[in-house]
Scaffold this motif. Structure first.
Motif, PDB file in Angstrom:
ATOM      1  N   ALA A 181       0.020  -6.233  -2.394  1.00 20.96           N
ATOM      2  CA  ALA A 181      -1.658  -6.322  -1.876  1.00 20.96           C
ATOM      3  C   ALA A 181      -2.252  -4.703  -1.146  1.00 20.96           C
ATOM      4  CB  ALA A 181      -0.930  -7.756  -0.987  1.00 20.96           C
ATOM      5  N   SER A 182      -1.747  -4.136  -0.429  1.00 15.33           N
ATOM      6  CA  SER A 182      -1.643  -3.249   0.229  1.00 15.33           C
ATOM      7  C   SER A 182      -2.208  -2.076  -0.264  1.00 15.33           C
ATOM      8  CB  SER A 182      -0.822  -2.776   1.754  1.00 15.33           C
ATOM      9  OG  SER A 182       0.489  -2.756   1.245  1.00 15.33           O
ATOM     10  N   ASP A 183      -1.628  -1.893  -1.765  1.00 15.98           N
ATOM     11  CA  ASP A 183      -2.308  -1.026  -2.078  1.00 15.98           C
ATOM     12  C   ASP A 183      -3.299  -1.111  -3.582  1.00 15.98           C
ATOM     13  OD1 ASP A 183      -2.331   1.160  -4.256  1.00 15.98           O
ATOM     14  OD2 ASP A 183       0.216   0.964  -4.276  1.00 15.98           O
ATOM     15  N   PRO A 184      -4.293  -0.281  -2.905  1.00 12.41           N
ATOM     16  CA  PRO A 184      -5.582  -0.572  -4.371  1.00 12.41           C
ATOM     17  C   PRO A 184      -5.114  -0.566  -5.700  1.00 12.41           C
ATOM     18  CG  PRO A 184      -6.224   0.237  -2.520  1.00 12.41           C
ATOM     19  CD  PRO A 184      -4.773   0.003  -2.652  1.00 12.41           C
ATOM     20  N   GLN A 185      -4.265   1.032  -5.639  1.00 11.82           N
ATOM     21  CA  GLN A 185      -3.736   0.685  -6.940  1.00 11.82           C
ATOM     22  C   GLN A 185      -2.711  -0.428  -7.852  1.00 11.82           C
ATOM     23  OE1 GLN A 185      -2.301   5.103  -7.113  1.00 11.82           O
ATOM     24  NE2 GLN A 185      -4.267   5.479  -8.471  1.00 11.82           N
ATOM     25  N   ASP A 186      -1.625  -1.267  -6.919  1.00  9.65           N
ATOM     26  CA  ASP A 186      -1.054  -2.129  -7.413  1.00  9.65           C
ATOM     27  C   ASP A 186      -1.786  -2.934  -7.029  1.00  9.65           C
ATOM     28  OD1 ASP A 186       1.738  -1.428  -7.459  1.00  9.65           O
ATOM     29  OD2 ASP A 186       1.924  -3.485  -6.456  1.00  9.65           O
ATOM     30  N   VAL A 187      -2.589  -3.284  -7.053  1.00 10.50           N
ATOM     31  CA  VAL A 187      -3.312  -4.785  -6.753  1.00 10.50           C
ATOM     32  C   VAL A 187      -4.800  -5.226  -8.322  1.00 10.50           C
ATOM     33  CG1 VAL A 187      -5.743  -5.910  -6.339  1.00 10.50           C
ATOM     34  CG2 VAL A 187      -4.194  -5.391  -3.995  1.00 10.50           C
ATOM     35  N   ALA A 188      -5.405  -3.567  -8.350  1.00  2.78           N
ATOM     36  CA  ALA A 188      -5.574  -2.886  -9.852  1.00  2.78           C
ATOM     37  C   ALA A 188      -4.670  -3.496 -10.809  1.00  2.78           C
ATOM     38  CB  ALA A 188      -6.234  -1.921  -9.785  1.00  2.78           C
ATOM     39  N   ARG A 189      -3.208  -2.940 -10.776  1.00  6.21           N
ATOM     40  CA  ARG A 189      -2.490  -2.813 -11.951  1.00  6.21           C
ATOM     41  C   ARG A 189      -1.683  -4.560 -11.788  1.00  6.21           C
ATOM     42  NH1 ARG A 189      -0.234   1.799 -10.284  1.00  6.21           N
ATOM     43  NH2 ARG A 189       0.841   0.966  -8.437  1.00  6.21           N
ATOM     44  N   ALA A 190      -1.685  -5.115 -10.766  1.00  5.35           N
ATOM     45  CA  ALA A 190      -1.649  -6.644 -10.811  1.00  5.35           C
ATOM     46  C   ALA A 190      -2.904  -7.463 -11.351  1.00  5.35           C
ATOM     47  CB  ALA A 190      -1.476  -6.766  -9.656  1.00  5.35           C
ATOM     48  N   ASP A 191      -4.091  -7.108 -10.951  1.00  7.21           N
ATOM     49  CA  ASP A 191      -5.642  -7.850 -11.843  1.00  7.21           C
ATOM     50  C   ASP A 191      -5.187  -7.166 -13.832  1.00  7.21           C
ATOM     51  OD1 ASP A 191      -7.433  -9.078 -12.031  1.00  7.21           O
ATOM     52  OD2 ASP A 191      -8.597  -7.662 -11.549  1.00  7.21           O
ATOM     53  N   ALA A 192      -4.676  -6.366 -13.873  1.00  4.49           N
ATOM     54  CA  ALA A 192      -4.928  -5.811 -14.984  1.00  4.49           C
ATOM     55  C   ALA A 192      -3.857  -7.108 -16.025  1.00  4.49           C
ATOM     56  CB  ALA A 192      -4.763  -4.275 -15.276  1.00  4.49           C
ATOM     57  N   ALA A 193      -2.763  -6.550 -15.109  1.00  5.94           N
ATOM     58  CA  ALA A 193      -1.955  -7.497 -15.926  1.00  5.94           C
ATOM     59  C   ALA A 193      -1.907  -8.458 -16.482  1.00  5.94           C
ATOM     60  CB  ALA A 193      -0.303  -7.398 -15.450  1.00  5.94           C
ATOM     61  N   PHE A 194      -2.605  -9.616 -15.428  1.00  7.10           N
ATOM     62  CA  PHE A 194      -3.114 -11.241 -15.255  1.00  7.10           C
ATOM     63  C   PHE A 194      -4.390 -11.077 -16.268  1.00  7.10           C
ATOM     64  CE2 PHE A 194      -5.686 -14.047 -13.735  1.00  7.10           C
ATOM     65  CZ  PHE A 194      -4.757 -15.370 -13.710  1.00  7.10           C
ATOM     66  N   ASP A 195      -4.654 -10.229 -16.345  1.00 10.18           N
ATOM     67  CA  ASP A 195      -5.711 -10.123 -17.932  1.00 10.18           C
ATOM     68  C   ASP A 195      -5.244 -10.232 -19.189  1.00 10.18           C
ATOM     69  OD1 ASP A 195      -8.132 -11.151 -16.424  1.00 10.18           O
ATOM     70  OD2 ASP A 195      -8.897  -8.881 -16.255  1.00 10.18           O
ATOM     71  N   ARG A 196      -3.885  -9.147 -19.059  1.00  9.45           N
ATOM     72  CA  ARG A 196      -3.093  -8.526 -20.139  1.00  9.45           C
ATOM     73  C   ARG A 196      -2.758 -10.404 -20.532  1.00  9.45           C
ATOM     74  NH1 ARG A 196      -3.056  -6.129 -24.306  1.00  9.45           N
ATOM     75  NH2 ARG A 196      -0.815  -5.805 -24.684  1.00  9.45           N
ATOM     76  N   ILE A 197      -1.937 -10.727 -19.580  1.00 15.58           N
ATOM     77  CA  ILE A 197      -1.418 -11.608 -20.495  1.00 15.58           C
ATOM     78  C   ILE A 197      -2.010 -12.665 -20.876  1.00 15.58           C
ATOM     79  CG2 ILE A 197      -0.411 -13.660 -18.826  1.00 15.58           C
ATOM     80  CD1 ILE A 197       0.919 -12.419 -17.446  1.00 15.58           C
ATOM     81  N   MET A 198      -3.310 -13.533 -20.511  1.00 17.59           N
ATOM     82  CA  MET A 198      -4.644 -13.959 -20.702  1.00 17.59           C
ATOM     83  C   MET A 198      -4.991 -13.704 -22.159  1.00 17.59           C
ATOM     84  SD  MET A 198      -6.741 -15.735 -18.322  1.00 17.59           S
ATOM     85  CE  MET A 198      -7.243 -14.320 -16.726  1.00 17.59           C
ATOM     86  N   GLU A 199      -5.565 -12.382 -22.305  1.00 21.59           N
ATOM     87  CA  GLU A 199      -5.615 -11.887 -23.656  1.00 21.59           C
ATOM     88  C   GLU A 199      -4.413 -12.472 -24.499  1.00 21.59           C
ATOM     89  OE1 GLU A 199      -5.995  -7.538 -23.390  1.00 21.59           O
ATOM     90  OE2 GLU A 199      -7.860  -7.722 -25.240  1.00 21.59           O
ATOM     91  N   VAL A 200      -2.986 -11.515 -24.649  1.00 18.73           N
ATOM     92  CA  VAL A 200      -1.704 -12.197 -25.311  1.00 18.73           C
ATOM     93  C   VAL A 200      -1.782 -13.428 -25.533  1.00 18.73           C
ATOM     94  CG1 VAL A 200       0.820 -11.952 -25.382  1.00 18.73           C
ATOM     95  CG2 VAL A 200      -1.011 -10.109 -24.513  1.00 18.73           C
ATOM     96  N   GLY A 201      -1.783 -14.608 -23.994  1.00 18.08           N
ATOM     97  CA  GLY A 201      -1.886 -16.021 -24.719  1.00 18.08           C
ATOM     98  C   GLY A 201      -2.650 -16.221 -25.947  1.00 18.08           C
ATOM     99  N   LEU A 202      -4.049 -15.694 -26.209  1.00 20.72           N
ATOM    100  CA  LEU A 202      -4.878 -16.245 -26.772  1.00 20.72           C
ATOM    101  C   LEU A 202      -5.278 -15.717 -28.469  1.00 20.72           C
ATOM    102  CD1 LEU A 202      -8.361 -15.584 -24.900  1.00 20.72           C
ATOM    103  CD2 LEU A 202      -7.523 -17.957 -25.663  1.00 20.72           C
ATOM    104  N   GLU A 203      -4.139 -14.075 -28.452  1.00 24.80           N
ATOM    105  CA  GLU A 203      -4.209 -13.500 -29.556  1.00 24.80           C
ATOM    106  C   GLU A 203      -2.902 -14.260 -30.306  1.00 24.80           C
ATOM    107  OE1 GLU A 203      -2.291  -9.644 -27.971  1.00 24.80           O
ATOM    108  OE2 GLU A 203      -1.956  -9.105 -30.688  1.00 24.80           O
ATOM    109  N   LEU A 204      -2.060 -14.728 -29.332  1.00 25.14           N
ATOM    110  CA  LEU A 204      -0.753 -15.451 -30.216  1.00 25.14           C
ATOM    111  C   LEU A 204      -1.675 -17.036 -30.282  1.00 25.14           C
ATOM    112  CD1 LEU A 204       2.191 -14.092 -28.111  1.00 25.14           C
ATOM    113  CD2 LEU A 204       0.995 -13.475 -30.240  1.00 25.14           C
ATOM    114  N   GLY A 205      -2.704 -17.427 -30.634  1.00 30.09           N
ATOM    115  CA  GLY A 205      -2.898 -18.771 -30.777  1.00 30.09           C
ATOM    116  C   GLY A 205      -3.297 -19.538 -28.794  1.00 30.09           C
ATOM    117  N   GLY A 206      -3.210 -19.418 -28.243  1.00 30.62           N
ATOM    118  CA  GLY A 206      -2.900 -20.278 -27.066  1.00 30.62           C
ATOM    119  C   GLY A 206      -3.897 -19.900 -26.486  1.00 30.62           C
ATOM    120  N   THR A 207      -4.335 -20.786 -25.316  1.00 26.87           N
ATOM    121  CA  THR A 207      -5.400 -21.109 -24.426  1.00 26.87           C
ATOM    122  C   THR A 207      -5.334 -20.314 -22.855  1.00 26.87           C
ATOM    123  OG1 THR A 207      -6.338 -22.891 -23.157  1.00 26.87           O
ATOM    124  CG2 THR A 207      -4.089 -23.055 -23.633  1.00 26.87           C
TER     125      THR A 207
END
Lengths: 472, 472
Positions: free
Chosen positions: B397-423
């Motif tokens: 949490a102290s590393d802005p780049q890591d935070v950005a990566r986590a944020d992107a991963a969080f979004d990617r997970i939802m994107e994949v969820g929608l892509e696979l017919g989920g919510t």
């Protein structure tokens, strides 16, 4: 626009964009599609009938209706009992009865996706080979459509254990008032993305949009139940046995009551061998959630509670054919009522009041008073386990005074229902028949929300006007 | 009005009509009530906190808010994970946490009526002596309130058999934006009088009204389950076993999965004796709907499907203490995650994507890809029987780049969820955290209905602004 110009626009403008044969203007056909099975609800004035074949037909109809501010009355199989599908002056009837396909069964997810016109029983039949069931089983199961079931949030005999239509709706595709097609809900087992609009559309009786596709949750094939029948001197003792059983924690899969008048009318229509000297009968089933031993324990508990409440007789049946015959006898009640009415002046008015179970004995006392006051014959069946009663009032339809008495009795029954903490409709819906009573049941805040939601989704007021929202 | 004038009005005008002690303006207390348990959601700017003691307190708060157009953020126990209870600039926090009474238990009707602040587990405990259960059991069962559960339509471990919060709500009393108190739904088992507004308010996250009283349907005491545990080399095989079991028609009362990373983190936090060399574990229970034999058959079926999908090991437990320990281990996952995060940079972001069950193996492949691409540690638990997954992303949490990566991963997970017919959310809700994703999940028609309903019920936009509806 003059009516004649409007009919001309319907023929040319709407007819041009609908599927071949979808638009019907023949007055006889339009007339024959202008009502459901409710009594005493106006049904005049439909301009045309659209028998939608496709979602696009529904969208085009709503776009046309929005452009010309024409009322639209969505219809399923027109088996409703509240006039919800009846024509209103100057309307388009929009029938979904030709859209009957099963679009997909997903055995892994335990869902089925159907067009709204499919008949409930046809869906049940289609699921058998997949080892899946769709439980909701309104009295009209053999003739009512899934779209109509969704529009009225239909119930049935299984509800006491398996719930109502809304408990099975995962996803809906809906055409909004302006013709926009939208998908609401998710096909997944869970989902909380945004407002749960499913709950809003299920039971909205065609006043907020037109449901054009339904994805339903299914359950594994329902187990064979054991059946028991108990007879009583009167309905009060039967109702007390029901209350005791339900308080005990039992989970019957069916728990129905019939009064003596109903028993005699059924036997008069067709000899089902019911003990029609009894004042009341309870029909109970338990499927033990698949375990015969649990079912046996529950049926025995029922027998014990029946006996503790002075049952005249209690009998069990393990023979599926026998059990089916008993349920069939119960399902004959409405036909038997109609048969009785035919030779007694023609009038039968069916009510639908749901009460807290422990108020049922008092409710039955009040029904007796109403019968005595009006001099009319009353009969009552009930989904007793749910407290959902169906009193019927018999009257001479050719005698205006008798009609007035029946009308007053019908209202009195709802009044008593509200007084005892119940609702004016457990499963038949509001439609035209109970529109004024809805305003009495709902408080001012709820009426305010109803009006606001209606105005938000149907700003022109073209979706099934004059029904649920007429007096709110 | 200037903020200082408004605070003065809150003190004098609102303070004068609230219960003694209900109004809190101490900045420390207000600040400590300004957020739930979500990460990365703003929580600044609350003017005051109302700790409602009575329904009238809630009504007065909404009347004041309407008069002065002040945003109101309703709050329960603030255990939410999406920022739905977080302060917004210039708001009043309206806490229901002090309204915790059980108002009545009706054993015959199998209902309970409670104030919204009661903790879920406290309600469960109060029902035991009546032989009744309220099934929904979110991970937060010991700390979250029924009002919050209603606001988010909370789920839990039991949902695979017993459904979610909405399946248990009979009646709600709601204070509307203008302070009007209304009762929606019926206490009876069935009821179709008017729109089913229950469905609309359940899961509306405080954006349409404030729930001040809840009547819930109950079920008889849930039976003791049998428990089985199976370990696998990886999550794909575990997911395939889940799909097979559910397709077979089994009705497990609990079916959870944990990946190897989760198992290791749990054991590192507290030695629960989990086999943390496995790549995945399934925890399955069957209560057989009260019948031990049915439970045994289902647990054996689970074992067979697990073995057919190359389980490393399958063990049964009939010892309730042992079973309880296994479930407790599963419930420790979130605590173990936090413990791990503390020594690994402090960051843990919990997601909540629900998918069709048969897409789970593919989803897990995609999680592996996301972990590989970002270099972050991912762990995942799931209510596997419902397809409801909870991936966690660990980061510095102290590393802005890591935070950005986590944020992107969080979004990617939802994107994949929608892509696979989920919510994008199976049970945590939208809140602030997923507001932009809600707009991506819903189609234009559904967004239109959301906006229209919101405007109809909250025309001034004072109820929990900037959350669910911010990007619709």
């Amino acid at each position: 626009m003059e009516p004649s110009d409007l009919i001309s626009s319907i023929r040319t403008e709407l007819g041009a964009v609908l599927s071949d044969g979808a638009l019907v203007t023949d007055p006889d056909v339009v007339g024959s599609h202008s009502r459901d099975q409710a009594l005493w609800c106006p049904d005049d004035g439909a301009l045309a009938l659209v028998r939608a074949r496709t979602i696009e037909d529904v969208q085009e109809t709503m776009r046309f209706a929005t452009r010309h501010r024409v009322p639209v009355v969505p219809q399923g199989a027109r088996t409703g009992l509240s006039g919800g599908a009846n024509a209103v002056p100057g309307c388009l009837l929009l029938s979904l009865e030709r859209m009957t396909r099963v679009l997909g069964i997903d055995a892994g997810e335990r869902t089925v996706t159907v067009e709204p016109g499919i008949i409930n029983q046809d869906l049940k039949d289609a699921l058998v080979e997949h080892g899946l069931s769709y439980p909701p089983d309104p009295g009209s199961v053999a003739i009512s459509s899934i779209g109509g079931n969704v529009a009225t949030n239909a119930g049935g005999l299984c509800c006491v254990k398996y719930g109502v239509t809304r408990d099975y709706v995962r996803q809906l595709r809906v055409v909004l008032a302006d013709g926009t097609l939208t998908t609401i809900g998710t096909t997944t087992a869970k989902g909380v993305a945004g407002l749960d609009l499913r709950g809003l559309f299920v039971g909205s009786e065609g006043t907020l949009g037109v449901v054009v596709e339904v994805t339903l949750r299914l359950v594994p094939t329902l187990p064979q139940p054991l059946t028991a029948v108990a007879t009583f001197a009167d309905l009060r003792h039967a109702a007390a046995a029901v209350a005791d059983l339900m308080t005990s924690g039992a989970q019957p899969s069916l728990l129905e009551s019939m009064d003596g008048t109903t028993l005699r009318m059924i036997n008069a229509y067709r000899d089902m061998g019911l003990d029609d000297e009894a004042g009341a009968m309870l029909l109970m089933q338990s499927d033990g959630s698949g375990d015969p031993q649990t079912a046996r324990v529950e049926v025995e508990a029922f027998a014990a509670f029946a006996e503790a409440n002075e049952a005249i007789d209690v009998v069990f049946s393990e023979d599926p054919a026998d059990s089916a015959a008993l349920v069939a006898a119960r399902r004959l009640a409405q036909t038997a009522y109609e048969h009785h009415a035919q030779s007694h002046g023609g009038g039968q008015l069916l009510d639908d009041v749901c009460l807290p179970r422990h108020r049922l004995p008092e409710f039955y006392d009040r029904l007796d008073e109403i019968a005595a006051e009006t001099g009319l014959t009353l009969a009552v069946v009930a989904h007793a386990g749910d407290g959902n009663t169906h009193p019927s009032i018999f009257f001479d339809a050719s005698d205006p005074q008798d009609v007035a008495r029946a009308d007053a009795a019908f209202d009195r029954i709802m009044e008593v229902g509200l007084e005892l903490g119940g609702t004016i409709t457990g499963e038949h819906g509001v439609g035209y028949l109970k529109r004024s009573w809805l305003a009495r049941e709902l408080d001012e805040g709820s009426r305010q929300v109803h009006r606001a939601v209606k105005a938000a989704l149907d700003p022109l007021g073209i979706l099934n006007p004059g029904k649920m929202f007429a007096d709110l």
